[in-house]
Motif scaffolding. Structure first.
Motif, mmCIF file in Angstrom:
data_model
loop_
_atom_site.group_PDB
_atom_site.id
_atom_site.type_symbol
_atom_site.label_atom_id
_atom_site.label_comp_id
_atom_site.label_asym_id
_atom_site.label_seq_id
_atom_site.Cartn_x
_atom_site.Cartn_y
_atom_site.Cartn_z
ATOM 1 N N ALA A 8 0.585 -1.325 0.019
ATOM 2 C CA ALA A 8 0.018 -0.062 -0.151
ATOM 3 C C ALA A 8 0.986 1.307 0.101
ATOM 4 N N LEU A 9 1.886 1.319 0.808
ATOM 5 C CA LEU A 9 2.719 2.598 0.918
ATOM 6 C C LEU A 9 3.493 2.694 -0.479
ATOM 7 N N ARG A 10 4.012 1.568 -1.079
ATOM 8 C CA ARG A 10 4.546 1.710 -2.366
ATOM 9 C C ARG A 10 3.776 2.323 -3.425
ATOM 10 N N ALA A 11 2.452 1.731 -3.404
ATOM 11 C CA ALA A 11 1.594 2.319 -4.431
ATOM 12 C C ALA A 11 1.371 3.730 -4.148
ATOM 13 N N ARG A 12 1.369 4.087 -3.109
ATOM 14 C CA ARG A 12 1.164 5.812 -2.783
ATOM 15 C C ARG A 12 2.164 6.475 -2.956
ATOM 16 N N GLN A 13 3.375 5.645 -2.855
ATOM 17 C CA GLN A 13 4.675 6.418 -3.268
ATOM 18 C C GLN A 13 4.855 6.936 -4.684
ATOM 19 N N GLY A 14 4.249 6.073 -5.472
ATOM 20 C CA GLY A 14 4.479 6.453 -6.838
ATOM 21 C C GLY A 14 5.734 6.207 -7.578
ATOM 22 N N LEU A 15 5.802 6.184 -8.826
ATOM 23 C CA LEU A 15 7.111 6.010 -9.574
ATOM 24 C C LEU A 15 8.200 6.745 -9.317
ATOM 25 N N ILE A 16 7.748 7.879 -9.009
ATOM 26 C CA ILE A 16 9.140 9.059 -8.677
ATOM 27 C C ILE A 16 9.715 8.507 -7.576
ATOM 28 N N GLY A 17 8.913 8.126 -6.695
ATOM 29 C CA GLY A 17 9.356 7.916 -5.205
ATOM 30 C C GLY A 17 10.326 6.722 -5.275
ATOM 31 N N ARG A 18 9.566 5.654 -6.096
ATOM 32 C CA ARG A 18 10.472 4.474 -6.309
ATOM 33 C C ARG A 18 11.851 4.743 -6.938
ATOM 34 N N LEU A 19 11.910 5.525 -7.976
ATOM 35 C CA LEU A 19 12.986 5.676 -8.719
ATOM 36 C C LEU A 19 14.142 6.270 -7.928
ATOM 37 N N PHE A 20 13.978 7.304 -6.925
ATOM 38 C CA PHE A 20 14.525 7.932 -5.966
ATOM 39 C C PHE A 20 14.796 7.066 -4.739
ATOM 40 N N ASN A 21 14.295 5.936 -4.432
ATOM 41 C CA ASN A 21 14.400 5.093 -3.553
ATOM 42 C C ASN A 21 13.873 5.758 -2.241
ATOM 43 N N GLN A 22 12.876 6.656 -2.350
ATOM 44 C CA GLN A 22 12.643 7.322 -1.163
ATOM 45 C C GLN A 22 11.780 6.184 -0.054
ATOM 46 N N LYS A 23 11.973 6.470 1.259
ATOM 47 C CA LYS A 23 11.655 5.543 2.295
ATOM 48 C C LYS A 23 10.103 5.358 2.145
ATOM 49 N N VAL A 24 9.431 4.202 2.437
ATOM 50 C CA VAL A 24 7.981 4.261 2.420
ATOM 51 C C VAL A 24 7.358 4.396 3.758
ATOM 52 N N GLY A 25 8.124 4.376 5.018
ATOM 53 C CA GLY A 25 7.606 4.403 6.210
ATOM 54 C C GLY A 25 7.901 3.379 7.037
ATOM 55 N N SER A 26 7.748 3.525 8.154
ATOM 56 C CA SER A 26 7.792 2.296 9.418
ATOM 57 C C SER A 26 6.586 1.292 8.865
ATOM 58 N N LEU A 27 7.220 -0.043 9.266
ATOM 59 C CA LEU A 27 6.291 -1.209 8.995
ATOM 60 C C LEU A 27 5.890 -1.815 10.314
ATOM 61 N N ARG A 28 6.249 -1.168 11.424
ATOM 62 C CA ARG A 28 6.076 -1.731 12.661
ATOM 63 C C ARG A 28 4.627 -1.776 12.652
ATOM 64 N N LEU A 29 4.053 -2.925 13.690
ATOM 65 C CA LEU A 29 2.637 -3.094 13.784
ATOM 66 C C LEU A 29 1.863 -1.859 14.257
ATOM 67 N N THR A 30 2.639 -1.193 15.525
ATOM 68 C CA THR A 30 2.224 0.096 16.062
ATOM 69 C C THR A 30 1.816 1.285 14.918
ATOM 70 N N ASP A 31 2.956 1.354 14.240
ATOM 71 C CA ASP A 31 2.849 2.520 13.311
ATOM 72 C C ASP A 31 1.776 2.149 12.137
ATOM 73 N N CYS A 32 2.034 0.797 11.714
ATOM 74 C CA CYS A 32 0.826 0.418 10.711
ATOM 75 C C CYS A 32 -0.405 0.839 11.277
ATOM 76 N N ARG A 33 -0.784 0.612 12.427
ATOM 77 C CA ARG A 33 -2.080 0.678 12.865
ATOM 78 C C ARG A 33 -2.570 2.007 12.975
ATOM 79 N N SER A 34 -1.494 3.046 13.278
ATOM 80 C CA SER A 34 -1.820 4.419 13.655
ATOM 81 C C SER A 34 -2.242 5.117 12.440
ATOM 82 N N ARG A 35 -1.831 4.632 11.118
ATOM 83 C CA ARG A 35 -2.067 5.180 9.879
ATOM 84 C C ARG A 35 -3.804 4.969 9.482
ATOM 85 N N TYR A 36 -4.369 4.031 10.422
ATOM 86 C CA TYR A 36 -5.919 3.940 10.266
ATOM 87 C C TYR A 36 -6.565 4.240 11.414
ATOM 88 N N SER A 37 -5.858 5.056 12.222
ATOM 89 C CA SER A 37 -6.361 5.657 13.618
ATOM 90 C C SER A 37 -6.970 4.817 14.415
#
Length: 234
Positions: free
Chosen positions: A166-195
């Motif tokens: 999901a994060l990579r899809a939101r990141q888009g092609l430009i973000g992947r080309l520049f190898n931008q970080k997608v964000g934390s994948l820790r359980l707590t941080d994943c949950r926080s994205r969905y409130s």
């Protein structure tokens, strides 16, 4: 999200059941759910989480098991299970600090072998959901190899892998080309994205519940409820 490749779990389970020597493992394969064409709205899931003596499944062992059955419509908390089991490796001070399970608790706990039947019964007929497949898949496989000389294979949904997609899809092609970080994948941080509310980490039962809730939220945001199971499997 990109579609996942199809794997015939039904046929694979039949082969595994035919070759399994342990009666509980054979029964698990005979009743394992493998129809990956089924819409996810019709699937019975079970969230699974382990606390362990460390992170290396080749040398470390399982300390506790948390199980929470659920569907996309309901979490069955009354049917949840939590077991402390005695590992075949001594607890380190570091692991005690993380999960809070003490030497006296594991000394009084049974070996995983005595929990094998209820564990496999709880997984039977359901699709396993975890947060980071390498822990639950590898630790359970190696724990069974050490105890019954047979490993275990099962289909699973990995909420960490879904979040990464999901994060990579939101990141888009430009973000992947520049190898931008997608964000934390820790359980707590994943949950926080969905409130979703913050829970105390590193209790197997609580983490299993947190994983179940996370999958429900991920499906609401990123999938249709008639999406075939195959698109979620890791």
């Amino acid at each position: 999200m990109a579609k996942k490749s199809y794997f015939d779990w039904q046929a694979h389970y039949k082969t595994l059941a035919k070759n399994a020597k342990n009666e509980h493992l054979k029964a698990f394969y005979q009743h394992a759910y493998g129809d990956t064409h089924t819409p996810i709205k019709d699937i019975s899931f079970v969230a699974l989480d382990f606390e362990t003596t460390g992170l290396n499944s080749e040398v470390d062992d399982i300390v506790s098991i948390g199980l929470v059955p659920f569907t996309l419509q309901r979490v069955y908390c009354t049917d949840a299970k939590h077991w402390v089991v005695q590992p075949r490796k001594s607890l380190s001070e570091e692991s005690i600090v993380i999960h809070g399970i003490t030497h006296s608790e594991v000394d009084d706990a049974p070996d995983l072998t005595s929990r094998l039947r209820p564990l496999l019964n709880a997984l039977s007929g359901k699709v396993v959901v975890v947060h980071y497949a390498a822990i639950e898949r590898h630790f359970l496989n190696n724990a069974l190899l050490a105890r019954i000389n047979e490993g275990i294979q099962f289909a699973l949904v990995d909420t960490m892998e879904l979040e990464q997609r999901a994060l990579r899809a939101r990141q888009g092609l430009i973000g992947r080309l520049f190898n931008q970080k997608v964000g934390s994948l820790r359980l707590t941080d994943c949950r926080s994205r969905y409130s979703l509310p913050a829970y105390h980490n590193h209790n197997a039962l609580t983490d299993a519940l947190a994983t179940a809730e996370l999958l429900i939220a991920q499906v609401q945001y990123h999938f249709r409820d008639d999406t075939p199971l195959a698109e979620l499997l890791s």
